[in-house]
Enzyme design. Sequence first.
Site, mmCIF file in Angstrom:
data_model
loop_
_atom_site.group_PDB
_atom_site.id
_atom_site.type_symbol
_atom_site.label_atom_id
_atom_site.label_comp_id
_atom_site.label_asym_id
_atom_site.label_seq_id
_atom_site.Cartn_x
_atom_site.Cartn_y
_atom_site.Cartn_z
ATOM 1 N N LEU A 46 0.852 -1.185 0.000
ATOM 2 C CA LEU A 46 0.000 0.000 0.000
ATOM 3 C C LEU A 46 0.888 1.235 0.000
ATOM 4 O O LEU A 46 1.726 1.371 0.887
ATOM 5 C CB LEU A 46 -0.779 -0.053 1.331
ATOM 6 C CG LEU A 46 -2.146 0.556 1.496
ATOM 7 C CD1 LEU A 46 -3.106 0.043 0.445
ATOM 8 C CD2 LEU A 46 -2.660 0.216 2.896
ATOM 9 N N HIS A 47 0.764 2.088 -0.992
ATOM 10 C CA HIS A 47 1.555 3.321 -0.915
ATOM 11 C C HIS A 47 0.996 4.491 -1.714
ATOM 12 O O HIS A 47 1.550 5.580 -1.692
ATOM 13 C CB HIS A 47 3.002 3.063 -1.366
ATOM 14 C CG HIS A 47 3.144 2.783 -2.830
ATOM 15 N ND1 HIS A 47 2.999 1.531 -3.364
ATOM 16 C CD2 HIS A 47 3.393 3.593 -3.873
ATOM 17 C CE1 HIS A 47 3.168 1.575 -4.664
ATOM 18 N NE2 HIS A 47 3.400 2.817 -5.012
#
Length: 398
Positions: free
Chosen positions: A213-214
């Site tokens: 997740l980024h």
Amino acid sequence: MLKYSPEKMKIMMIVGARPNFMKLAPVLERMKRYHDFLEPIIVHTGQHYDHNLSGQFFADLEISQPDIHLEVGSGSHAEQTAKIMIEFEKVINEHPPHLVVVVGDVNSTLACALVAAKCKILIAHIEAGLRCGDMAMPEEINRVLTDRISDYLFPSESSGYQNLINEGMGEESVFFVGNVMIDSLMTSMEKARESQILETHGLQAKNYILLTLHRPENVDDMKILKNILVSVETIAKKTPVVFACHPRTRLNIDKFGLTSYLAAPGIRILEPLGYLDFLKLESEAALVLTDSGGIQEETTVLNVPCLTLRTSTERPVTVTEGTNTLVGSFPERIAAETEKILRGHQKAGSIPKYWDGKAGERIAEAFLKIRKSLFEPETIKEGTRKIKTVRETLAAGG
Ligand code: UD1
Ligand code: UDP
């Protein structure tokens, strides 16, 4: 001071952030075959600088160390882009190349392309033409602008080719070469299988979910990030979740006070992983939850189900032909799709065209032809940027 050979086309290859290394490695490898004619100069902007976001990949992918390091580091979009531009312009002035090669959609890509364009240096963009249609995403801005100022466009999937043609790029500048990221995957998989990462973390193959997740739209917004973490907490009650956590995300989890959602025993938070360890985890996962671009592609080739925590993708072939499903950040949807896959209802994917491990080779051959056209005395015009279109160049043969 770099020393150039007069016979060789000098090609500045730009890397800056994590996914760039996998994309350039196969091109660099294939260029070795033509070392009498092509001279790569690796320029690292320093956008990513932690060992596990940068240095580790040089070892894992066996890339030689950068010839030039701009060391710009982190900052706001304007600060980072501007710093790269200032430093890269100095490099170009001191060592003018024949061609600048940029990959993907990160700030380093656009910054270096802009400098090259203004300095009248030819630009090749690898992974050109991808569009998600959401100009609120920094990557979409970088993609559109980089393509607009590039001379040679190398799309990775057919939608990329079509988007470029629809946007009015002449067919002569667009060359569908396939996906370099998949070249790296294919080359590295044998070594990745030897990784002990599952044993290190007590994991069983096909019995855990891998999470990355980024994206700013997911992790910079407290409500959305909380929604996703609530889903993860629920899912982890049944199936272990391994979270290879990007520093942007870790900072925001702390800043927004959301660490308690990750305290469940089924959740294992790891630092960003090296490429080989990550590939091993990815290939043995029951399911991957991600908002990454490259991971949507890798899971398609690995035939691992992928739920993408976004509402759009610039890589539609992973949905239409691959194992990818877009689920956004809605907890109910994430939970329902996860459940479905874990019960054995996964999409049957196929491998998209030219994701065959030969994209780097096609690109190296294109460079060779570009060189030929540049080095033919009758085609060299001092101060003219567009010396030949790619189609003319490629049609001329090498
Ligand atoms: C960048 C790219 C994104 C890509 C991602 C790959 C842009 C606009 N975004 O996002 O497209 O998917 O890389 O991972 O170019 N940080 C560290 N150590 C580092 C680098 C960054 O701790 O080595 C932290 C810093 O707090 C920094 C933050 O991460 O401010 C964000 O880094 P940045 O490179 O600006 O963007 P990414 O989110 O990594
Ligand atoms: N990757 C990695 N370690 C990790 C997470 C990802 O080596 O902890 C690799 C992954 O296999 C893929 C690439 O990094 O090759 C994807 O990069 P990222 O998700 O950072 O960027 P994006 O593709 O979204 O631009």
